[in-house]
Scaffold this active site. Sequence first.
Site, PDB file in Angstrom:
ATOM      1  N   HIS A 441       6.005  12.624 -14.102  1.00 29.78           N
ATOM      2  CA  HIS A 441       5.597  11.263 -14.458  1.00 29.78           C
ATOM      3  C   HIS A 441       4.145  11.006 -14.015  1.00 29.78           C
ATOM      4  O   HIS A 441       3.305  10.606 -14.817  1.00 29.78           O
ATOM      5  CB  HIS A 441       6.555  10.264 -13.799  1.00 29.78           C
ATOM      6  CG  HIS A 441       6.229   8.830 -14.065  1.00 29.78           C
ATOM      7  ND1 HIS A 441       6.904   8.064 -14.981  1.00 29.78           N
ATOM      8  CD2 HIS A 441       5.287   8.010 -13.532  1.00 29.78           C
ATOM      9  CE1 HIS A 441       6.397   6.841 -15.010  1.00 29.78           C
ATOM     10  NE2 HIS A 441       5.407   6.779 -14.125  1.00 29.78           N
ATOM     11  N   GLU A 442       3.876  11.265 -12.753  1.00 27.68           N
ATOM     12  CA  GLU A 442       2.524  11.003 -12.230  1.00 27.68           C
ATOM     13  C   GLU A 442       1.501  11.923 -12.896  1.00 27.68           C
ATOM     14  O   GLU A 442       0.363  11.531 -13.137  1.00 27.68           O
ATOM     15  CB  GLU A 442       2.478  11.150 -10.704  1.00 27.68           C
ATOM     16  CG  GLU A 442       3.400  10.198  -9.937  1.00 27.68           C
ATOM     17  CD  GLU A 442       3.273   8.734 -10.343  1.00 27.68           C
ATOM     18  OE1 GLU A 442       2.192   8.331 -10.815  1.00 27.68           O
ATOM     19  OE2 GLU A 442       4.271   7.990 -10.218  1.00 27.68           O
ATOM     20  N   HIS A 445       0.386  10.369 -16.100  1.00 29.05           N
ATOM     21  CA  HIS A 445      -0.683   9.387 -15.882  1.00 29.05           C
ATOM     22  C   HIS A 445      -2.008  10.113 -15.648  1.00 29.05           C
ATOM     23  O   HIS A 445      -3.039   9.756 -16.201  1.00 29.05           O
ATOM     24  CB  HIS A 445      -0.393   8.549 -14.631  1.00 29.05           C
ATOM     25  CG  HIS A 445       0.608   7.460 -14.819  1.00 29.05           C
ATOM     26  ND1 HIS A 445       0.495   6.507 -15.803  1.00 29.05           N
ATOM     27  CD2 HIS A 445       1.738   7.148 -14.125  1.00 29.05           C
ATOM     28  CE1 HIS A 445       1.510   5.655 -15.702  1.00 29.05           C
ATOM     29  NE2 HIS A 445       2.282   6.025 -14.696  1.00 29.05           N
ATOM     30  N   HIS A 448      -3.716  11.632 -18.626  1.00 28.33           N
ATOM     31  CA  HIS A 448      -4.219  10.563 -19.497  1.00 28.33           C
ATOM     32  C   HIS A 448      -5.616  10.157 -19.027  1.00 28.33           C
ATOM     33  O   HIS A 448      -6.499   9.870 -19.812  1.00 28.33           O
ATOM     34  CB  HIS A 448      -3.262   9.367 -19.440  1.00 28.33           C
ATOM     35  CG  HIS A 448      -3.527   8.317 -20.482  1.00 28.33           C
ATOM     36  ND1 HIS A 448      -3.061   7.036 -20.370  1.00 28.33           N
ATOM     37  CD2 HIS A 448      -4.203   8.364 -21.651  1.00 28.33           C
ATOM     38  CE1 HIS A 448      -3.441   6.331 -21.430  1.00 28.33           C
ATOM     39  NE2 HIS A 448      -4.133   7.111 -22.216  1.00 28.33           N
TER      40      HIS A 448
END
Length: 649
Positions: A441-442, A445, A448
């Site tokens: 998940h991290e 981010h 991105h």
Amino acid sequence: MSEFIKFKCDLDNFIQELQTKLVTNTKTVEELLQNKSKTYSSFVKPLQMMEEKLEHFFTPLSHLNAVNNSKETQEVYTQSLPIITEYSTKLSQNIEIYKVYKEIQINEESSLNYEQKRVLSLNIEHFELSGAHLDRDVKKRLEEINIRKSELTNNFSQNLLNATNDYEYIITDKKDVDGLPSSEVENAKFTVDGITKYKFTLQMPSYIAYMTYGKNEKIRESLYKAYVSRAPENAKIIEEILTLKNEMSELLGFKNYVEYSLSSKMAKNEDEVLDFLQNLLKNSKIQAQKELNELQKSAPKDLRSFDTAFYSELLKKAQYDIEEEQYRPYFEQKNVVTGMFTFLNKLFGMKFVKVEEVLWHEKAFSYDVYVGDTLRARIYLDLEARESKRGGAWMHNYQTHCLNEKGEEQLASAFIVCNFPSSSDTNPSLLRHDDVVTLFHEMGHAIHHLLSTVNENEVSGVNGVEWDAVEFPSQFLENFAYEPQVLKIFASHYKTNETISDEMIDKLVRSKNFLSAMGMLRQLEFSIFDLRVHNGVYTESEVQNILNTIREETSLIQTPQYNKFQNGFAHIFAGGYAAGYYSYKWAEVLSADVFYSVIDEGIFESKTAQDYLNIILNSGGSKSMQELFKELMNRNPDTTKLLRLNGIK
Ligand SMILES: [Zn+2]
């Protein structure tokens, strides 16, 4: 090629340096404003880079305070906050800057590129949403509203906290704590006059523990009743908050608070969001009813609101008994990190090369990130728990990809911080599968931010991305942590080297989707309520009616009259989620949609994965996610993909 900044933070001289920088910045702003010919490159760019450099200076302090917290970092951080806040507030209300932006927007309309245009329009929007451009009287009223609103939200939270802390349930019969995990029993245990008793409270871990494992339904009912009827005085606060939000929205030129909130988000209007939520509701309801029937069959009595967590846990244990300890040896931290790098290499052609440098802690590491042979970014991983680290997991951006005033390229960098079990020379750090999901998940981010090719820092990477789209890239990547093809890259037993079996992976997926439609209905209830209650001004009883009407659709078990859940809904009445709670589901739909295109095309042969890199990751916040998503998929988001992800048929 510009260098990455060396991470450093001089606590002794920080405040002094900060003040000097802010004085210089303030002077720079004045000079820029006095400049006769103000263009994008002579005004906007230097201003942007000035702010970027301030971030470079400030981020190490907030980072250190979060990961190597000490009296010293706290002191400096606390001292710095009012200083930086005063500076930013002045800047964000400097109406002269707003006027110049508007002028440049008109004057250079034909020559600016879309990134530059978006920088201007977002900045102008930001000014206008704060009302800085309005008449003095209106501004004064807006200020009053803001002050009162923050008092009210503060009271809302305080009432909730007091109600939470004021309540306790004392158990004297040991039988009543049978079945609870021993750690929870230990936490609850205390002794008075030689007699052992157990205390349960409305604090999250304690409350959840009894509701999930506590056998005595009378106790569960008492706890539940206390929990859902906390802070009745908040009902009046809600009335006033709604009134003020509505007045504020109207002063700023919006029909209501929903319109105000959505104006800066990806979702266009109330109808679009409501349609989206109703659609999910319609498609989840049948399965939710089936799930409830199954749960009901497993229970010896008619289920009530305070029973579901308890019987769900029993059923889950009977159906998919996930023994965490059985999984952990397959998720040794170093294997997982290296495996994630390999996965990103196969998916996007990314390479991670370890950098030899001394960082803030011996357990923190940095890597240069390449795509193909081109150096693109740097990432810092600090994954293990320690006393001086704040809990949870997060990504924090440090440098941002852009061209500076001289036209030189600046590369991006970011931190990933987690709280995984710590390793030693003799003990490896063995993760839970949830931790693996968190890391993905991290990382979603982080890439991105890191893979942006945008030249304007204010809309590059995660900057300028709409609030309801921010979780799209993180959830997208997270989904791969359940895919056999991906897990098998790295999930090998750290002692025997044996690869995780299909059965074990299948169990993880089924356990994730256990009673997922019932969970979906609950989230939809919150989201629809949030939207409905913010589209006007309502009295206490009207608020209740709105909720009751929604519950006719979303609640499969009759909710007791005493349930006044809204009085504890801090996310929307005391947090940042007002008319935005739908964002959770919204971003999940985007991510599930793109994820299944990649899966269906074959993960490592997928064209959509390449397009995702080129369109979503490279573009950062330079275009609306609405537009980027269309570019990627050639259509609007498809909600059925989220149902598929949750195993809802
Ligand atoms: Zn996130």
